[in-house]
Design a protein around this motif. Structure first.
Motif, short mmCIF file in Angstrom:
data_model
loop_
_atom_site.label_atom_id
_atom_site.label_comp_id
_atom_site.label_asym_id
_atom_site.label_seq_id
_atom_site.Cartn_x
_atom_site.Cartn_y
_atom_site.Cartn_z
N VAL A 210 38.82 37.81 48.61
CA VAL A 210 38.63 37.79 50.07
C VAL A 210 38.04 36.47 50.54
O VAL A 210 38.56 35.82 51.45
N VAL A 211 36.94 36.04 49.93
CA VAL A 211 36.13 34.97 50.49
C VAL A 211 36.87 33.63 50.54
O VAL A 211 36.91 32.96 51.58
N THR A 212 37.45 33.22 49.42
CA THR A 212 38.08 31.90 49.37
C THR A 212 39.25 31.77 50.34
O THR A 212 39.30 30.81 51.13
N PRO A 213 40.24 32.70 50.35
CA PRO A 213 41.33 32.56 51.34
C PRO A 213 40.83 32.64 52.77
O PRO A 213 41.31 31.91 53.64
N LEU A 214 39.85 33.50 53.02
CA LEU A 214 39.38 33.70 54.40
C LEU A 214 38.71 32.44 54.94
O LEU A 214 38.96 32.04 56.08
N ALA B 198 42.22 45.73 59.05
CA ALA B 198 42.18 44.48 59.79
C ALA B 198 43.00 43.40 59.08
O ALA B 198 43.68 42.58 59.71
N ALA B 199 42.94 43.36 57.74
CA ALA B 199 43.68 42.36 56.98
C ALA B 199 45.18 42.59 57.09
O ALA B 199 45.97 41.64 57.21
N VAL B 200 45.60 43.85 57.06
CA VAL B 200 47.03 44.16 57.23
C VAL B 200 47.51 43.75 58.62
O VAL B 200 48.60 43.18 58.79
N PHE B 201 46.68 44.01 59.62
CA PHE B 201 47.03 43.62 60.99
C PHE B 201 47.15 42.10 61.09
O PHE B 201 48.06 41.57 61.74
N LEU B 202 46.22 41.38 60.45
CA LEU B 202 46.28 39.92 60.45
C LEU B 202 47.57 39.43 59.82
O LEU B 202 48.21 38.51 60.32
N ARG C 281 50.02 33.44 50.90
CA ARG C 281 49.95 34.80 51.44
C ARG C 281 48.49 35.21 51.54
O ARG C 281 48.07 36.23 51.00
N LYS C 282 47.72 34.45 52.26
CA LYS C 282 46.28 34.66 52.28
C LYS C 282 45.86 36.01 52.84
O LYS C 282 44.95 36.65 52.30
N PRO C 283 46.48 36.53 53.93
CA PRO C 283 46.09 37.88 54.37
C PRO C 283 46.32 38.96 53.32
O PRO C 283 45.57 39.94 53.27
N LEU C 284 47.36 38.79 52.49
CA LEU C 284 47.61 39.78 51.43
C LEU C 284 46.55 39.69 50.34
O LEU C 284 46.14 40.71 49.78
#
Length: 383
Positions: free
Chosen positions: A297-301, A363-367, A257-260
């Motif tokens: 944020v950084v690692t999943p992104l 933006a993360a929720v939209f993703l 669930r990377k965007p979450l």
């Protein structure tokens, strides 16, 4: 680590630079941000060069350019010359960053990328920790120019070692059957669209955190802290990010669930930046919160280009992220410095950083709501 140190070379010595050259805070912010200008213009080209000529060669070349330009910065006696040196340092960084990120996806092709991305991503905050810890006391004793001189020489040595050792160390496993990869890939155009959405988040977090790291030492100076304490408080987010990055990568791979994860991190970042200038909030609490937010944020992104794009487009995907990150780095710190000059304090600059982080949540929720993430990661495999 060399990249992190070169990038954040300015903030721990900024009070000395401002005093020595008679700069405004806006000019000081530009000295930090000009590093990012080549990344806006050249990142996509850098991604193509990495795909074309290979990650090892381009990484070593980028690190070498960073080191040489930083040594030149230590010899500059006027503001325009120092700005030019920072600009050239940024050119090297464009190539180095994209190439090293591409190297990770190449080495671990066909395997989950969360953990390796977390491990490699921890190196940048470790480099920042080193420069924030060492630069202040060194500038106190020998002057601020001693910091870029020594850092640049170390960077040049790193480039040479990286190039020579990389021929043996950085080879992808021959046992991985990439045709049966556990990470299928969608059509490249759809993947690039999602990468651009991810890039907006990358713009927000890089802009906000770079502005924080640029002006936090000066803010803590106004609060009466000494140079060693200022370096410690400013480096705490880097310590937390470095330690939590691999763990975040494991969890992101496990729960998928990377965007979450990213949205949660941006929310924590917003809260902490809003509290920086508040009375009665210890810098330790803010530092630990910012570090946890960065790890979320950084690692999943940074693992998304390797999952969303075919291998032939990885360099371009990281080029897009680098473009967005450098745009945030270039725009936000000078703007925060201008707000600081006009307001006379740091409440509104940190409010600006928090507002930018708030946009990153959206933006993360939209993703997260895009079809790729909603349909249990079902993708069309690229032939």
């Amino acid at each position: 680590m060399a990249m992190g140190a070169m990038f954040h070379l300015i903030p721990p010595i900024l009070p000395w630079v401002i005093l020595d050259l008679g700069l405004s805070h806006s000019q000081g912010g530009m000295l930090m941000s000009l590093f990012a200008l080549p990344g806006i213009v050249l990142s996509l080209t850098g991604g193509w060069l990495v795909d074309r000529f290979g990650a090892r060669l381009m990484s070593a070349l980028g690190i070498l350019v960073m080191g040489a330009a930083t040594v030149a910065m230590s010899r500059g006696d006027t503001y325009p010359l120092i700005l030019m040196a920072r600009l050239v340092t940024g050119v090297g960084a464009v190539i180095a960053v994209v190439a090293m990120q591409r190297m990770v996806t190449r080495l671990f092709q066909g395997r989950p990328l969360g953990l390796p991305t977390g491990v490699s991503g921890s190196a940048v905050p470790l480099g920042i920790i080193v420069i924030y810890t060492v630069a202040g006391p060194l500038a106190d004793s020998l002057g601020w120019r001693a910091v870029p001189l020594r850092a640049g020489v170390v960077c040049i040595v790193v480039a040479v070692v990286f190039f020579l050792a990389g021929r043996t160390l950085f080879k992808p496993s021959t046992n991985i059957n990439t045709s049966d990869s556990t990470n299928s890939t969608m059509d490249s155009s759809e993947g690039l669209r999602l990468i651009w959405i991810t890039g907006l988040i990358w713009f927000c977090i890089n802009g906000a955190m770079t502005a924080f790291l640029t002006f936090a030492p000066d803010h803590y100076l106004e609060l009466g802290f000494g140079s060693r304490d200022r370096g410690l408080f400013t480096s705490i987010p880097m310590w937390c990010s470095a330690l939590l990055g691999p763990l975040t990568g494991l969890l992101a791979d496990r729960f998928d669930r990377k965007p979450l994860f990213i949205a949660s991190g941006m929310g924590l970042l917003t809260l902490c930046l809003a509290l920086v200038a508040a009375d009665g909030i210890t810098p330790l609490v803010v530092g630990f919160g910012l570090g946890a937010a960065m790890a979320l944020v950084v690692t999943p992104l940074l693992s998304l280009p390797g999952e969303l794009l075919p291998p032939s487009h990885h360099g371009r995907g990281f080029g897009i992220l680098s473009t967005c990150a450098n745009a945030g780095i270039f725009v936000v710190p000078p703007l925060a410095g201008l707000v600081r000059d006009n307001s006379g304090g740091y409440f509104w600059p940190f409010a600006l950083m928090a507002s930018l982080s708030l946009a990153g949540i959206a933006a993360a929720v939209f993703l997260h709501r895009q079809a790729y993430f909603q349909d249990n990661r079902k993708m069309t495999k690229v032939s």
